[in-house]
Design a protein around this motif. Structure first.
Motif, PDB file in Angstrom:
ATOM      1  N   VAL A  62       0.839  -1.027   0.041  1.00 35.09           N
ATOM      2  CA  VAL A  62      -0.051  -0.184  -0.072  1.00 35.09           C
ATOM      3  C   VAL A  62       1.059   1.293   0.000  1.00 35.09           C
ATOM      4  O   VAL A  62       0.693   2.114  -0.922  1.00 35.09           O
ATOM      5  CB  VAL A  62      -1.125  -0.074   1.199  1.00 35.09           C
ATOM      6  CG1 VAL A  62      -1.590   1.391   1.474  1.00 35.09           C
ATOM      7  CG2 VAL A  62      -1.991  -1.246   1.050  1.00 35.09           C
ATOM      8  N   LEU A  66       1.022   4.229  -2.774  1.00 36.24           N
ATOM      9  CA  LEU A  66       0.461   5.484  -2.614  1.00 36.24           C
ATOM     10  C   LEU A  66       1.572   6.736  -2.862  1.00 36.24           C
ATOM     11  O   LEU A  66       1.489   7.624  -3.435  1.00 36.24           O
ATOM     12  CB  LEU A  66       0.061   5.661  -1.218  1.00 36.24           C
ATOM     13  CG  LEU A  66      -1.222   4.944  -0.404  1.00 36.24           C
ATOM     14  CD1 LEU A  66      -1.336   4.854   0.912  1.00 36.24           C
ATOM     15  CD2 LEU A  66      -2.288   5.487  -1.380  1.00 36.24           C
ATOM     16  N   ARG A 291       2.858   1.366   9.045  1.00 42.66           N
ATOM     17  CA  ARG A 291       1.637   1.793   8.227  1.00 42.66           C
ATOM     18  C   ARG A 291       1.985   3.575   8.352  1.00 42.66           C
ATOM     19  O   ARG A 291       0.941   3.981   9.360  1.00 42.66           O
ATOM     20  CB  ARG A 291       0.306   1.232   8.823  1.00 42.66           C
ATOM     21  CG  ARG A 291       0.313  -0.007   8.424  1.00 42.66           C
ATOM     22  CD  ARG A 291      -1.076  -0.635   9.158  1.00 42.66           C
ATOM     23  NE  ARG A 291      -0.665  -0.745  10.607  1.00 42.66           N
ATOM     24  CZ  ARG A 291      -1.629  -1.363  11.418  1.00 42.66           C
ATOM     25  NH1 ARG A 291      -2.800  -1.622  11.087  1.00 42.66           N
ATOM     26  NH2 ARG A 291      -1.347  -1.299  12.691  1.00 42.66           N
ATOM     27  N   LYS A 294      -1.844   5.848   8.144  1.00 44.39           N
ATOM     28  CA  LYS A 294      -3.138   5.126   8.754  1.00 44.39           C
ATOM     29  C   LYS A 294      -3.873   6.019   9.337  1.00 44.39           C
ATOM     30  O   LYS A 294      -5.114   5.909   9.465  1.00 44.39           O
ATOM     31  CB  LYS A 294      -2.682   4.066   9.839  1.00 44.39           C
ATOM     32  CG  LYS A 294      -1.920   4.729  11.265  1.00 44.39           C
ATOM     33  CD  LYS A 294      -1.345   3.505  12.004  1.00 44.39           C
ATOM     34  CE  LYS A 294      -0.527   4.052  13.168  1.00 44.39           C
ATOM     35  NZ  LYS A 294      -0.250   2.946  13.975  1.00 44.39           N
ATOM     36  N   GLN A 296      -5.394   9.858   8.783  1.00 40.32           N
ATOM     37  CA  GLN A 296      -5.678  10.906   7.819  1.00 40.32           C
ATOM     38  C   GLN A 296      -6.260  12.041   8.545  1.00 40.32           C
ATOM     39  O   GLN A 296      -6.913  11.885   9.539  1.00 40.32           O
ATOM     40  CB  GLN A 296      -6.294  10.438   6.576  1.00 40.32           C
ATOM     41  CG  GLN A 296      -5.566   9.351   5.589  1.00 40.32           C
ATOM     42  CD  GLN A 296      -4.254  10.150   5.168  1.00 40.32           C
ATOM     43  OE1 GLN A 296      -4.293  10.635   4.119  1.00 40.32           O
ATOM     44  NE2 GLN A 296      -3.243   9.903   5.394  1.00 40.32           N
ATOM     45  N   SER A 301      -7.591   6.246   8.338  1.00 40.70           N
ATOM     46  CA  SER A 301      -7.817   5.599   6.768  1.00 40.70           C
ATOM     47  C   SER A 301      -8.105   4.267   6.788  1.00 40.70           C
ATOM     48  O   SER A 301      -7.935   3.458   7.893  1.00 40.70           O
ATOM     49  CB  SER A 301      -6.576   5.824   6.332  1.00 40.70           C
ATOM     50  OG  SER A 301      -5.619   4.988   6.208  1.00 40.70           O
ATOM     51  N   TYR A 303      -6.690   2.494   3.927  1.00 37.65           N
ATOM     52  CA  TYR A 303      -5.869   2.194   3.084  1.00 37.65           C
ATOM     53  C   TYR A 303      -5.321   0.789   3.397  1.00 37.65           C
ATOM     54  O   TYR A 303      -5.144   0.112   2.419  1.00 37.65           O
ATOM     55  CB  TYR A 303      -4.670   3.027   3.018  1.00 37.65           C
ATOM     56  CG  TYR A 303      -4.991   4.464   2.496  1.00 37.65           C
ATOM     57  CD1 TYR A 303      -5.715   4.712   1.501  1.00 37.65           C
ATOM     58  CD2 TYR A 303      -4.858   5.575   3.264  1.00 37.65           C
ATOM     59  CE1 TYR A 303      -5.835   6.112   0.879  1.00 37.65           C
ATOM     60  CE2 TYR A 303      -4.816   6.788   2.666  1.00 37.65           C
ATOM     61  CZ  TYR A 303      -5.550   6.972   1.672  1.00 37.65           C
ATOM     62  OH  TYR A 303      -5.539   8.550   1.245  1.00 37.65           O
ATOM     63  N   TYR A 304      -5.172   0.308   4.511  1.00 37.05           N
ATOM     64  CA  TYR A 304      -4.586  -1.058   4.766  1.00 37.05           C
ATOM     65  C   TYR A 304      -5.462  -2.208   5.083  1.00 37.05           C
ATOM     66  O   TYR A 304      -5.156  -3.232   5.493  1.00 37.05           O
ATOM     67  CB  TYR A 304      -3.669  -0.755   6.182  1.00 37.05           C
ATOM     68  CG  TYR A 304      -2.688   0.259   5.831  1.00 37.05           C
ATOM     69  CD1 TYR A 304      -1.475   0.222   5.049  1.00 37.05           C
ATOM     70  CD2 TYR A 304      -2.859   1.632   6.290  1.00 37.05           C
ATOM     71  CE1 TYR A 304      -0.525   1.169   4.755  1.00 37.05           C
ATOM     72  CE2 TYR A 304      -1.805   2.700   6.108  1.00 37.05           C
ATOM     73  CZ  TYR A 304      -0.736   2.316   5.507  1.00 37.05           C
ATOM     74  OH  TYR A 304       0.276   3.324   5.199  1.00 37.05           O
ATOM     75  N   ARG A 308      -9.139  -3.643  -0.129  1.00 33.60           N
ATOM     76  CA  ARG A 308      -9.109  -2.219  -0.682  1.00 33.60           C
ATOM     77  C   ARG A 308      -7.986  -2.043  -1.572  1.00 33.60           C
ATOM     78  O   ARG A 308      -6.917  -2.254  -1.315  1.00 33.60           O
ATOM     79  CB  ARG A 308      -9.226  -1.338   0.336  1.00 33.60           C
ATOM     80  CG  ARG A 308      -9.704   0.120  -0.408  1.00 33.60           C
ATOM     81  CD  ARG A 308      -9.003   1.134   0.757  1.00 33.60           C
ATOM     82  NE  ARG A 308      -9.622   2.531   0.540  1.00 33.60           N
ATOM     83  CZ  ARG A 308      -9.000   3.469  -0.382  1.00 33.60           C
ATOM     84  NH1 ARG A 308      -7.741   3.023  -0.919  1.00 33.60           N
ATOM     85  NH2 ARG A 308      -9.534   4.478  -0.667  1.00 33.60           N
ATOM     86  N   PRO A 310      -5.008  -0.363  -2.976  1.00 33.70           N
ATOM     87  CA  PRO A 310      -4.154   0.546  -2.553  1.00 33.70           C
ATOM     88  C   PRO A 310      -3.573   1.743  -3.510  1.00 33.70           C
ATOM     89  O   PRO A 310      -2.650   1.815  -4.340  1.00 33.70           O
ATOM     90  CB  PRO A 310      -2.687  -0.338  -2.240  1.00 33.70           C
ATOM     91  CG  PRO A 310      -2.787  -1.197  -3.450  1.00 33.70           C
ATOM     92  CD  PRO A 310      -4.075  -1.428  -3.427  1.00 33.70           C
ATOM     93  N   SER A 311      -4.697   2.673  -3.416  1.00 34.38           N
ATOM     94  CA  SER A 311      -4.345   3.911  -4.470  1.00 34.38           C
ATOM     95  C   SER A 311      -4.895   5.171  -3.545  1.00 34.38           C
ATOM     96  O   SER A 311      -5.644   5.085  -2.614  1.00 34.38           O
ATOM     97  CB  SER A 311      -5.364   3.748  -5.616  1.00 34.38           C
ATOM     98  OG  SER A 311      -6.754   3.694  -5.268  1.00 34.38           O
ATOM     99  N   PRO A 312      -4.212   6.039  -4.005  1.00 35.77           N
ATOM    100  CA  PRO A 312      -4.565   7.485  -3.106  1.00 35.77           C
ATOM    101  C   PRO A 312      -6.152   7.750  -3.150  1.00 35.77           C
ATOM    102  O   PRO A 312      -6.832   7.458  -4.083  1.00 35.77           O
ATOM    103  CB  PRO A 312      -3.855   8.553  -3.764  1.00 35.77           C
ATOM    104  CG  PRO A 312      -2.856   8.037  -4.605  1.00 35.77           C
ATOM    105  CD  PRO A 312      -3.636   6.654  -4.760  1.00 35.77           C
TER     106      PRO A 312
END
Length: 312
Positions: A62, A66, A291, A294, A296, A301, A303-304, A308, A310-312
């Motif tokens: 991830v 990112l 991480r 993690k 935001q 987030s 993201y991890y 999901r 792993p993109s912005p």
């Protein structure tokens, strides 16, 4: 409070601590292996970790996606594999830095910019030597200690065996070690003109954090670099380091100009930009398994989370 330069008493050999003592024994043996053996074994450990460390592998995937969205999936997959190779070698580097012989590394060390530190030392000015969490940090910290008197800040270990072993190992070459809660000790050290190594590039919680860009992503970052510079008048100096085969390359950049400012967020963004430049020089040696994003601005987030993209 334990003095910053004191090794804590050796923990007992109680059954609760036997796993830690066994791990320490293995690390002590590993620290004494020839450097060529350590590198070869480290590659094997890294390949095994890549297969078995599912959660950490996911975090690294991830983070790489990112931070390098413009790169191809093949490029990112190669960086992931190379980063676990560096992780495996880094485990042996840590052990060797704490308890082994650094003469093979000194013979091949290349160091640039140490004159910046010598000039600041002549002025009697404290220095905050800022770097990131790279797998080379421990060995390169020891190598830097062979050129200038250097102390460090670190996160205390909950396990008493590790706290004792790491403190004892680091104090074999560092002037002093300050726990992350000993801000007063660090401030006194810098005000006296001491040099202090610090890595502020991990996701932190608390009131002394801000969101500052890191590879274009908001990253929760501690403002301690700004605060320590403001309180002590120390210079903030980026410290680049990487391994090239069996050779270590260390580079000390000039002090950050006009630092600190009145703006903690802007100063923290400058520090993150310096660490990002370090990562771009040696991306495979950065600790991608943390991480980093993690938290935001809108909250924790996802993201991890497994499943999901792993993109912005």
């Amino acid at each position: 409070m334990t003095a910053p330069d004191a090794v804590p008493p050796r923990p007992p050999f109680s059954p609760r601590l036997w796993p830690a003592w066994l791990g320490l024994g293995a690390a002590l043996l590993a620290a004494r292996l020839p450097w060529t053996w350590q590198r070869a074994l480290g590659l094997g450990v890294g390949r095994i970790a890549l297969r078995l460390a599912g959660t950490r592998r996911r975090a690294a995937q991830v983070n790489i996606a990112l931070c390098f969205p413009q790169e191809s999936p093949q490029w990112r997959a190669r960086l992931l594999r190379d980063s676990f190779d560096a992780l495996g070698i880094g485990l042996f580097e840590f052990a060797r830095a704490w308890w082994g012989d650094d003469q093979p590394m000194r013979r091949q060390m290349q160091i640039e910019g140490v004159e910046h530190l010598q000039a600041l030392q002549a002025q009697g000015r404290g220095v905050l030597l800022v770097s990131g969490h790279f797998m080379t940090l421990e060995m390169c910290g020891r190598l830097m200690c062979s050129r200038v008197p250097l102390s460090g800040m670190y996160r205390r270990h909950r396990n008493p065996v590790m706290e004792w072993a790491v403190k004892r190992g680091r104090l074999g070459y560092a002037d002093a070690m300050f726990g992350n809660g000993d801000i007063r000790g660090a401030v006194r050290h810098l005000k006296r003109g001491g040099f202090l190594w610090y890595a502020p590039d991990q996701d932190m919680r608390g009131k002394d954090t801000v969101f500052a860009p890191f590879f274009g992503m908001p990253a929760s970052t501690i403002t301690a670099t700004h605060q320590l510079a403001r309180l002590t008048g120390c210079a903030v100096v980026p410290f680049f380091h990487r391994r090239e085969g069996g050779r270590y390359v260390l580079r000390v950049a000039p002090p950050l100009a006009d630092f600190p400012s009145e703006d903690a967020v802007a100063d923290t963004a400058r520090v993150n930009a310096a660490i990002e430049a370090m990562v771009r020089e040696a991306p495979s040696q950065y600790l991608w398994i943390h991480r980093r994003f993690k938290r935001q601005p809108q909250g924790r987030s996802d993201y991890y989370d497994r499943g999901r993209a792993p993109s912005p």
